[in-house]
Motif scaffolding. Sequence first.
Motif, PDB file in Angstrom:
ATOM      1  N   GLN A  65      43.862  38.234  44.954  1.00  0.00           N
ATOM      2  CA  GLN A  65      42.479  38.298  45.406  1.00  0.00           C
ATOM      3  C   GLN A  65      42.061  39.720  45.788  1.00  0.00           C
ATOM      4  N   ASP A  66      43.033  40.630  45.874  1.00  0.00           N
ATOM      5  CA  ASP A  66      42.743  42.023  46.207  1.00  0.00           C
ATOM      6  C   ASP A  66      42.545  42.901  44.970  1.00  0.00           C
ATOM      7  N   GLY A  68      40.152  42.663  42.791  1.00  0.00           N
ATOM      8  CA  GLY A  68      38.780  42.511  42.331  1.00  0.00           C
ATOM      9  C   GLY A  68      38.046  43.788  41.986  1.00  0.00           C
ATOM     10  N   LYS A  69      38.595  44.933  42.305  1.00  0.00           N
ATOM     11  CA  LYS A  69      37.939  46.191  41.951  1.00  0.00           C
ATOM     12  C   LYS A  69      38.188  46.562  40.496  1.00  0.00           C
ATOM     13  N   VAL A  73      39.676  42.042  36.204  1.00  0.00           N
ATOM     14  CA  VAL A  73      39.523  40.903  37.120  1.00  0.00           C
ATOM     15  C   VAL A  73      38.049  40.522  37.254  1.00  0.00           C
ATOM     16  N   GLN A  74      37.162  41.494  37.262  1.00  0.00           N
ATOM     17  CA  GLN A  74      35.732  41.187  37.315  1.00  0.00           C
ATOM     18  C   GLN A  74      35.292  40.399  36.082  1.00  0.00           C
ATOM     19  N   TRP A  77      36.580  36.848  36.588  1.00  0.00           N
ATOM     20  CA  TRP A  77      35.714  36.141  37.546  1.00  0.00           C
ATOM     21  C   TRP A  77      34.436  35.670  36.862  1.00  0.00           C
ATOM     22  N   THR A  86      31.555  30.327  43.650  1.00  0.00           N
ATOM     23  CA  THR A  86      31.746  31.776  43.661  1.00  0.00           C
ATOM     24  C   THR A  86      30.819  32.460  44.657  1.00  0.00           C
ATOM     25  N   ASP A  89      29.146  38.172  43.740  1.00  0.00           N
ATOM     26  CA  ASP A  89      29.776  39.087  42.775  1.00  0.00           C
ATOM     27  C   ASP A  89      30.667  38.353  41.766  1.00  0.00           C
ATOM     28  N   SER A  91      33.216  36.587  42.383  1.00  0.00           N
ATOM     29  CA  SER A  91      34.558  36.325  42.888  1.00  0.00           C
ATOM     30  C   SER A  91      34.609  34.890  43.398  1.00  0.00           C
TER      31      SER A  91
END
Length: 104
Positions: A65-66, A68-69, A73-74, A77, A86, A89, A91
């Motif tokens: 979950q960290d 996301g930057k 991963v974006q 999502w 969600t 953003d 997530s």
Amino acid sequence: MKRAAFKMKLKPGFREEYKKRHDAIWPELTALLQEAGIHDYSIFLDEDTNTLFAVQKITGDAGSQDLGKTQLVQRWWAYMADIMETNPDNSPVSIALPEVFHLD
């Protein structure tokens, strides 16, 4: 090594689609998770509540979950946003769960 657990919410009626997408998880996403030290990662579904329960072992500094930057991963999502609850953003709404017992 750390263990992390969290819960997320699947929208009703999307059990099979969620499984299908994870059965075909992108190889580059798997590689990113492994490079971050995330392994032994499982997600379970409580079909009565559509609650997803995830647990993972972590040898790196951050859990899944960290990440996301990262653009990858974006994209994931965004791909999953139509079948999960969600945040704005894209997530997943994710709630960390404290460990209260462990038997090794």
